[in-house]
Design a protein around this motif. Structure first.
Motif, PDB file in Angstrom:
ATOM      1  N   GLY A 220       0.818  -1.212   0.000  1.00  0.00           N
ATOM      2  CA  GLY A 220       0.000   0.000   0.000  1.00  0.00           C
ATOM      3  C   GLY A 220       0.849   1.257   0.000  1.00  0.00           C
ATOM      4  N   LYS A 221       1.804   1.322  -0.941  1.00  0.00           N
ATOM      5  CA  LYS A 221       2.705   2.473  -1.016  1.00  0.00           C
ATOM      6  C   LYS A 221       2.469   3.275  -2.299  1.00  0.00           C
ATOM      7  N   PRO A 222       2.514   4.615  -2.227  1.00  0.00           N
ATOM      8  CA  PRO A 222       2.501   5.421  -3.447  1.00  0.00           C
ATOM      9  C   PRO A 222       3.812   5.178  -4.185  1.00  0.00           C
ATOM     10  N   SER A 223       3.789   5.337  -5.505  1.00  0.00           N
ATOM     11  CA  SER A 223       5.015   5.058  -6.245  1.00  0.00           C
ATOM     12  C   SER A 223       5.166   5.957  -7.458  1.00  0.00           C
ATOM     13  N   ILE A 224       6.426   6.071  -7.891  1.00  0.00           N
ATOM     14  CA  ILE A 224       6.770   6.743  -9.144  1.00  0.00           C
ATOM     15  C   ILE A 224       7.481   5.680  -9.971  1.00  0.00           C
ATOM     16  N   LEU A 225       6.891   5.319 -11.090  1.00  0.00           N
ATOM     17  CA  LEU A 225       7.380   4.186 -11.867  1.00  0.00           C
ATOM     18  C   LEU A 225       8.014   4.635 -13.181  1.00  0.00           C
ATOM     19  N   VAL A 226       9.163   4.044 -13.467  1.00  0.00           N
ATOM     20  CA  VAL A 226       9.895   4.350 -14.700  1.00  0.00           C
ATOM     21  C   VAL A 226      10.010   3.041 -15.481  1.00  0.00           C
ATOM     22  N   PRO A 227       9.025   2.733 -16.338  1.00  0.00           N
ATOM     23  CA  PRO A 227       9.036   1.448 -17.042  1.00  0.00           C
ATOM     24  C   PRO A 227      10.287   1.258 -17.880  1.00  0.00           C
ATOM     25  N   LEU A 228      10.815   0.051 -17.835  1.00  0.00           N
ATOM     26  CA  LEU A 228      11.956  -0.293 -18.670  1.00  0.00           C
ATOM     27  C   LEU A 228      11.511  -0.306 -20.129  1.00  0.00           C
ATOM     28  N   PRO A 229      12.159   0.469 -20.997  1.00  0.00           N
ATOM     29  CA  PRO A 229      11.741   0.508 -22.405  1.00  0.00           C
ATOM     30  C   PRO A 229      12.304  -0.681 -23.178  1.00  0.00           C
TER      31      PRO A 229
END
Length: 372
Positions: free
Chosen positions: A287-296
């Motif tokens: 239950g954590k907020p997140s900032i996601l940087v998808p691997l391209p």
């Protein structure tokens, strides 16, 4: 019960297989479980370390592009199918389970040919080629995210179970939490962002953190940053070139790797990471907020689809890899951690896609598949 589990390549494929194996052994102590993998992946370390026998075959991902290299891989994969068939004939398992990687194509196909019940587990929100190609013949397909169901056509049976993960939500007291923060070398007065890029690190994310350090942007929050073992010395040298000591960066704890990840993920306020299926599952579970940087540049942009599972319910922000800068990441972190109400709401929304009793649900489906 005799079980064969096909899992190869990355920890994201192998760890669910190991969790399923553990659950089967808990329920049926006399069960015999054998893994099939390749000679190239992490299975060669993780499977024997967990105490299971590993048999290896040839298997490769195939491209539509016609080339000598691809033809060679195709011939080796056909050889792998024959090798898998031979292994399955020797073991005569009650069920064959695939949890991901190129290995599933050869092994599950061999099981189909031998009329052995099959189960496939798909960890990503956008299913891989193996699952799509094998869907028609596989007896039961288990998915981590409900979003994946509509993306698998002509399946006999699809069940939403979630993915088994080791990390669990812990209800630490304030005193326990503060003690852990102190142990890391930070303080309880400022919020904390956890940053990591997978077990080996992510160079793009690391570059953004270096920009934050250089411009001293993280004045209002603290950071625990796992660079990845292979990149730690690079980061250390870059900081030394700026006349900075890696052990004494303001509001920052820099580590090559985090071994007590469950503790750390539970005490931080926001998580910055790639969006592999296991990471998304863990973030939701905690239950954590997140900032996601998808691997391209990965198959079907599956990390982007994974990230959207949380973005679509307003539990995460997405920054595309080619748009990631230190300034942009810093702004996103501050927008979350400096707004306690927003932070809380994002965390609560993340919990809504978490699945409970995952191992029980998977075990139930395995037994049902064998029975049918």
């Amino acid at each position: 019960m005799k079980v064969v589990i096909a899992a190869a390549g990355t920890a994201g494929h192998i760890n669910p297989g190991l969790a399923i194996a553990k659950k089967i052994q808990e329920e049926q102590k006399d069960s015999k479980i054998i893994f099939i993998g390749t000679t190239r992946g992490l299975e060669n370390d993780l499977v024997p370390r967990a105490g299971y026998e590993l048999k290896t075959i040839e298997a490769y991902g195939l491209s539509k592009k016609i080339s000598i290299e691809n033809i060679k891989k195709m011939l080796k994969t056909l050889k792998g199918f024959r090798e898998a068939k031979k292994i399955l004939k020797e073991i005569n398992p009650d069920v064959v389970i695939g949890t991901g990687g190129y290995i599933c194509g050869a092994t599950i196909s061999a099981a189909h040919r031998l009329k052995i019940p099959t189960v496939l587990h798909e960890s990503n929100a956008f299913p891989g080629k193996a699952v799509k190609l094998l869907a028609k013949k596989t007896d039961t397909i288990l998915v981590s995210f409900e979003d994946a169901i509509g993306r698998i056509k002509h399946a006999k049976k699809i069940v939403y179970t979630g993915t088994p993960v080791k990390i669990k939500k812990q209800n630490y007291t304030e005193e326990q939490k503060n003690e852990m923060i102190k142990k890391v070398g930070l303080n309880k007065e400022k919020p904390i962002a956890l940053v990591f890029g997978g077990s080996q690190g992510a160079r793009r994310i690391n570059n953004a953190i270096m920009e934050i350090i250089k411009s001293e942007l993280n004045e209002n929050y603290q950071m625990i940053w796992a660079t990845g073992p292979k990149q730690y010395d690079i980061v250390k040298e870059e900081l030394e070139n700026q006349h900075k000591n890696i052990n004494y960066i303001k509001n920052m704890k820099i580590l090559p790797y985090i071994y007590n990840m469950e503790e750390i993920m539970n005490i931080v306020d926001v998580i910055v990471a790639r969006s592999g299926a296991m990471t998304i599952t863990e973030i939701a579970k905690l239950g954590k907020p997140s900032i996601l940087v998808p691997l391209p540049n990965v198959s079907h942009d599956h990390q982007l689809y994974n990230a959207k599972v949380l973005q679509n319910i307003e539990a995460a922000d997405i920054i595309l890899d080619n748009e990631l800068t230190g300034e942009k990441l810093n702004t996103n972190i501050e927008n979350i951690v400096l707004d306690k109400e927003k932070c809380r709401k994002m965390g609560e929304k993340a919990l809504t896609v978490a699945t409970d009793n995952v191992e029980d649900k998977i075990y139930e489906q395995i037994i049902e598949t064998i029975g049918n």
